[in-house]
Design an enzyme around this catalytic site. Structure first.
Site, PDB file in Angstrom:
ATOM      1  N   GLU A 176       0.825  -1.213   0.000  1.00  0.00           N
ATOM      2  CA  GLU A 176       0.000   0.000   0.000  1.00  0.00           C
ATOM      3  C   GLU A 176       0.861   1.267   0.000  1.00  0.00           C
ATOM      4  O   GLU A 176       1.173   1.824   1.047  1.00  0.00           O
ATOM      5  CB  GLU A 176      -0.942   0.036   1.208  1.00  0.00           C
ATOM      6  CG  GLU A 176      -1.871   1.255   1.173  1.00  0.00           C
ATOM      7  CD  GLU A 176      -2.757   1.387   2.403  1.00  0.00           C
ATOM      8  OE1 GLU A 176      -3.665   2.229   2.376  1.00  0.00           O
ATOM      9  OE2 GLU A 176      -2.528   0.663   3.388  1.00  0.00           O
ATOM     10  N   LYS A 213      -2.738  -2.136  -2.909  1.00  0.00           N
ATOM     11  CA  LYS A 213      -3.775  -1.246  -2.386  1.00  0.00           C
ATOM     12  C   LYS A 213      -3.340   0.166  -2.713  1.00  0.00           C
ATOM     13  O   LYS A 213      -2.345   0.663  -2.176  1.00  0.00           O
ATOM     14  CB  LYS A 213      -3.970  -1.437  -0.887  1.00  0.00           C
ATOM     15  CG  LYS A 213      -5.068  -0.537  -0.311  1.00  0.00           C
ATOM     16  CD  LYS A 213      -5.460  -0.921   1.106  1.00  0.00           C
ATOM     17  CE  LYS A 213      -6.530   0.028   1.633  1.00  0.00           C
ATOM     18  NZ  LYS A 213      -7.043  -0.374   2.964  1.00  0.00           N
TER      19      LYS A 213
END
Length: 295
Positions: A176, A213
């Protein structure tokens, strides 16, 4: 190794991943959004007990199941806790929801336009605990504030190095590298990040997969080639400060990305709701995010 049924679900099922992983620094804000003021607790233990009660109420709600919520990201204390007397990861999978664990320990101060992750000296031990508790994968967050090629490369290099360490435990890493949606150079950040992620993915061994993500990009479908990359199991989107309506609207412009929302999922929930009101509010949010993820 990862449960084959969980792997199949994450690869192919319609739905989205709930982010229930607020940690020490973000917990007071999450509780305020839930209608719990800071004078309702006097120390960290009481604070974490309150946020655990909120999460337990969510994961035991009738609408929170694998039909639309295919995964959930947990904070370490949530992984170690119970819901209705059952360990939370076990409770999730009983309901058809794949459990993930947030493993990062927060962010370094901003340097070169980005915030790298703090060191994680106990990562191997944490991964082993996660495996023993039925966790499928992990998540770790960095933040990009400015379009700094060297800073963004450092973010991606660190994320993939840690992902490799996590993968050795048989866990699926979610990478992420969040782009701050308020950045004045957001579109340029997205473009640099895309190219660095593509290079890092191309360098992975055949058959080795990660999940991504990512902030919803300023340019629709910028990440479409990453969605289709053989070394990517799934690409999920964070809400990043958008309201749920805004996040869902932006997500529908990006084919192949599904949601992994936190605040946008929880924004209408309040601690003083009765069970009917709580379940109705959560169910409405789940339906809206599911539809956006299926577009």
């Amino acid at each position: 190794m990862a449960n084959a049924q969980m792997m199949e679900q994450m690869a192919k099922s319609a739905g989205f991943i709930a982010a229930l992983d607020q940690s020490g620094g973000s917990t007071p804000k999450a509780l305020r959004g839930y209608g719990v003021a800071e004078d309702a607790y006097s120390n960290d233990e009481e604070m974490f007990a309150l946020i655990h009660d909120m999460r337990s109420r969510i994961v035991t709600s009738p609408c929170f199941n694998g039909e639309k919520v295919i995964g959930a990201i947990l904070f370490e204390r949530t992984m170690d806790g119970d819901a209705d007397g059952t360990p939370v990861p076990q409770k999730l999978w009983e309901r058809g929801v794949v459990p993930f664990l947030k493993v990062d320990k927060g962010l370094e101060d901003e340097a070169d336009g980005v915030q790298l992750m703090k060191p994680m000296p106990e990562l191997d031990a944490l991964c082993e605990r996660g495996v023993s508790k039925g966790i499928f994968g992990t998540k770790m967050r960095s933040v990009i504030h400015q379009a700094s090629p060297s800073g963004i490369k450092a973010i991606v290099d660190q994320q993939f190095a840690v992902a490799s360490q996590i993968g050795k435990h048989g866990l699926m890493p979610i990478i992420e590298p969040e782009v701050n949606i308020k950045s004045e150079s957001r579109a340029e950040c997205d473009a640099i990040l895309h190219d660095e992620l593509k290079s890092a993915l191309d360098a992975l061994p055949e058959g080795e997969q990660v999940m991504l993500k990512l902030s919803i990009p300023a340019e629709a479908n910028l990440y479409s080639d990453l969605v289709a990359h053989p070394n990517v199991l799934r690409v999920v989107a964070l809400s990043g400060g958008f309201s749920r309506d805004e996040a869902c609207s932006e997500l529908t412009k990006n084919q192949g990305m599904i949601a992994s929302f936190s605040r946008a999922l929880l924004q209408d929930l309040r601690h003083d709701m009765d069970d009917g009101g709580f379940d109705s509010a959560l169910g409405g949010a789940i339906d809206e995010i599911y539809e956006a993820s299926a577009t």
